[in-house]
Write a protein that holds these residues in place. Structure first.
Motif, PDB file in Angstrom:
ATOM      1  N   VAL A   1      -6.112  -6.201  -0.640  1.00  0.00           N
ATOM      2  CA  VAL A   1      -6.138  -7.572  -1.139  1.00  0.00           C
ATOM      3  C   VAL A   1      -4.781  -7.847  -1.786  1.00  0.00           C
ATOM      4  O   VAL A   1      -4.317  -7.064  -2.610  1.00  0.00           O
ATOM      5  CB  VAL A   1      -7.278  -7.777  -2.168  1.00  0.00           C
ATOM      6  N   LEU A   2      -4.151  -8.943  -1.380  1.00  0.00           N
ATOM      7  CA  LEU A   2      -2.861  -9.337  -1.927  1.00  0.00           C
ATOM      8  C   LEU A   2      -3.073 -10.486  -2.903  1.00  0.00           C
ATOM      9  O   LEU A   2      -3.562 -11.549  -2.520  1.00  0.00           O
ATOM     10  CB  LEU A   2      -1.909  -9.779  -0.820  1.00  0.00           C
TER      11      LEU A   2
ATOM     12  N   PRO B   1     -15.094  -1.992  -3.134  1.00  0.00           N
ATOM     13  CA  PRO B   1     -14.648  -0.822  -3.905  1.00  0.00           C
ATOM     14  C   PRO B   1     -13.660   0.036  -3.122  1.00  0.00           C
ATOM     15  O   PRO B   1     -13.808   0.251  -1.926  1.00  0.00           O
ATOM     16  CB  PRO B   1     -15.942  -0.060  -4.170  1.00  0.00           C
ATOM     17  N   GLY B   2     -12.629   0.468  -3.817  1.00  0.00           N
ATOM     18  CA  GLY B   2     -11.653   1.367  -3.230  1.00  0.00           C
ATOM     19  C   GLY B   2     -10.503   0.703  -2.507  1.00  0.00           C
ATOM     20  O   GLY B   2      -9.506   1.340  -2.198  1.00  0.00           O
ATOM     21  N   VAL B   3     -10.620  -0.578  -2.226  1.00  0.00           N
ATOM     22  CA  VAL B   3      -9.555  -1.288  -1.527  1.00  0.00           C
ATOM     23  C   VAL B   3      -8.407  -1.542  -2.507  1.00  0.00           C
ATOM     24  O   VAL B   3      -8.633  -1.987  -3.626  1.00  0.00           O
ATOM     25  CB  VAL B   3     -10.081  -2.626  -0.962  1.00  0.00           C
ATOM     26  N   PRO B   4      -7.173  -1.255  -2.101  1.00  0.00           N
ATOM     27  CA  PRO B   4      -6.060  -1.490  -3.015  1.00  0.00           C
ATOM     28  C   PRO B   4      -5.833  -2.984  -3.282  1.00  0.00           C
ATOM     29  O   PRO B   4      -5.942  -3.802  -2.372  1.00  0.00           O
ATOM     30  CB  PRO B   4      -4.851  -0.879  -2.300  1.00  0.00           C
ATOM     31  N   ILE B   5      -5.529  -3.276  -4.530  1.00  0.00           N
ATOM     32  CA  ILE B   5      -5.168  -4.629  -4.942  1.00  0.00           C
ATOM     33  C   ILE B   5      -3.651  -4.631  -5.107  1.00  0.00           C
ATOM     34  O   ILE B   5      -3.111  -3.910  -5.953  1.00  0.00           O
ATOM     35  CB  ILE B   5      -5.841  -5.021  -6.274  1.00  0.00           C
TER      36      ILE B   5
ATOM     37  N   ALA C   1       2.944  -5.204  -5.156  1.00  0.00           N
ATOM     38  CA  ALA C   1       3.126  -5.252  -3.709  1.00  0.00           C
ATOM     39  C   ALA C   1       4.577  -4.878  -3.386  1.00  0.00           C
ATOM     40  O   ALA C   1       5.482  -5.144  -4.171  1.00  0.00           O
ATOM     41  CB  ALA C   1       2.817  -6.650  -3.186  1.00  0.00           C
ATOM     42  N   THR C   2       4.783  -4.268  -2.231  1.00  0.00           N
ATOM     43  CA  THR C   2       6.123  -3.884  -1.791  1.00  0.00           C
ATOM     44  C   THR C   2       6.420  -4.549  -0.450  1.00  0.00           C
ATOM     45  O   THR C   2       5.529  -5.125   0.179  1.00  0.00           O
ATOM     46  CB  THR C   2       6.229  -2.353  -1.613  1.00  0.00           C
ATOM     47  N   ARG C   3       7.652  -4.445   0.005  1.00  0.00           N
ATOM     48  CA  ARG C   3       8.001  -4.987   1.329  1.00  0.00           C
ATOM     49  C   ARG C   3       7.156  -4.329   2.416  1.00  0.00           C
ATOM     50  O   ARG C   3       6.771  -4.967   3.385  1.00  0.00           O
ATOM     51  CB  ARG C   3       9.475  -4.751   1.620  1.00  0.00           C
ATOM     52  N   HIS C   4       6.883  -3.047   2.260  1.00  0.00           N
ATOM     53  CA  HIS C   4       6.062  -2.309   3.231  1.00  0.00           C
ATOM     54  C   HIS C   4       4.677  -2.954   3.359  1.00  0.00           C
ATOM     55  O   HIS C   4       4.109  -3.027   4.449  1.00  0.00           O
ATOM     56  CB  HIS C   4       5.950  -0.846   2.800  1.00  0.00           C
ATOM     57  N   ASP C   5       4.129  -3.443   2.247  1.00  0.00           N
ATOM     58  CA  ASP C   5       2.799  -4.046   2.264  1.00  0.00           C
ATOM     59  C   ASP C   5       2.743  -5.324   3.090  1.00  0.00           C
ATOM     60  O   ASP C   5       1.689  -5.693   3.601  1.00  0.00           O
ATOM     61  CB  ASP C   5       2.326  -4.343   0.839  1.00  0.00           C
ATOM     62  N   SER C   6       3.869  -6.010   3.237  1.00  0.00           N
ATOM     63  CA  SER C   6       3.878  -7.254   4.010  1.00  0.00           C
ATOM     64  C   SER C   6       3.621  -6.998   5.497  1.00  0.00           C
ATOM     65  O   SER C   6       3.327  -7.928   6.247  1.00  0.00           O
ATOM     66  CB  SER C   6       5.196  -7.996   3.817  1.00  0.00           C
TER      67      SER C   6
ATOM     68  N   ARG D   1      -4.290  -6.195   7.964  1.00  0.00           N
ATOM     69  CA  ARG D   1      -5.623  -6.630   7.528  1.00  0.00           C
ATOM     70  C   ARG D   1      -5.674  -6.867   6.021  1.00  0.00           C
ATOM     71  O   ARG D   1      -6.515  -6.342   5.315  1.00  0.00           O
ATOM     72  CB  ARG D   1      -6.649  -5.593   7.944  1.00  0.00           C
ATOM     73  N   VAL D   2      -4.778  -7.707   5.524  1.00  0.00           N
ATOM     74  CA  VAL D   2      -4.712  -8.016   4.094  1.00  0.00           C
ATOM     75  C   VAL D   2      -5.460  -9.311   3.832  1.00  0.00           C
ATOM     76  O   VAL D   2      -5.272 -10.297   4.535  1.00  0.00           O
ATOM     77  CB  VAL D   2      -3.240  -8.154   3.629  1.00  0.00           C
ATOM     78  N   ASN D   3      -6.310  -9.299   2.822  1.00  0.00           N
ATOM     79  CA  ASN D   3      -6.988 -10.509   2.387  1.00  0.00           C
ATOM     80  C   ASN D   3      -6.064 -11.185   1.377  1.00  0.00           C
ATOM     81  O   ASN D   3      -5.785 -10.633   0.321  1.00  0.00           O
ATOM     82  CB  ASN D   3      -8.347 -10.166   1.760  1.00  0.00           C
ATOM     83  N   ASP D   4      -5.591 -12.358   1.712  1.00  0.00           N
ATOM     84  CA  ASP D   4      -4.633 -13.078   0.867  1.00  0.00           C
ATOM     85  C   ASP D   4      -5.381 -13.864  -0.198  1.00  0.00           C
ATOM     86  O   ASP D   4      -6.051 -14.840   0.094  1.00  0.00           O
ATOM     87  CB  ASP D   4      -3.798 -14.006   1.748  1.00  0.00           C
TER      88      ASP D   4
END
Length: 148
Positions: A56-57, A81-85, A121-126, A130-133
């Motif tokens: 989740v971003l 649960p467990g998903v990175p924020i 968040a990092t550039r790699h995360d972009s 499957r990111v929930n914005d």
């Protein structure tokens, strides 16, 4: 489930709005619930959609710090649960209210320690597919038109 507390807040807001002498309040509560809160609850909490995201971003909301903390708390509570924020609170230079530090300053990294669940968040995360914005607040009681 984890969405129960939000549904209780919505019920309270809908009941209060419908009993209000201000007709605009009832209309605003209904619209906020149907257009923002309900779709976000389904996106994040419904078992049919939980596998659609692996992170989740949370991007900054151009308001003050506390409004952004509330948005982050919504994301922590509602995401599976467990998903990175992943928190993107870096200044771009065009903000009207979120003016903490110089352009490029990462306010989240400056204020909070990284955890296994929550980090900047990092550039790699972009490049995650499957990111929930998570751009808006979900809790109906803390939306701009409904506070106070």
């Amino acid at each position: 489930g984890r969405e129960a507390v939000f549904l209780k807040a919505c019920k309270f807001a809908l009941e209060t709005g419908s009993a209000s002498e201000q007709p605009l309040l009832a209309d605003t509560v209904c619209k906020a619930f149907l257009s923002v809160t309900l779709p976000r609850l389904l996106d994040l909490c419904d078992a049919r959609f939980e596998n659609d995201y692996d992170a989740v971003l949370v991007t900054y909301h151009d308001n003050g710090l506390f409004a952004n903390v509330l948005q982050l708390l919504d994301a922590l509570l509602l995401s599976k649960p467990g998903v990175p924020i992943l928190v993107d609170w870096q200044r771009r230079g065009v903000e009207g209210h979120f003016q903490y530090g110089p352009v490029g300053f990462d306010l989240f990294q400056h204020l909070f320690a990284r955890t296994t669940r929550c980090r900047s968040a990092t550039r790699h995360d972009s490049h995650r597919s499957r990111v929930n914005d998570f751009r808006k607040r979900v809790n109906i009681l803390f939306m701009n038109m409904l506070r106070g």
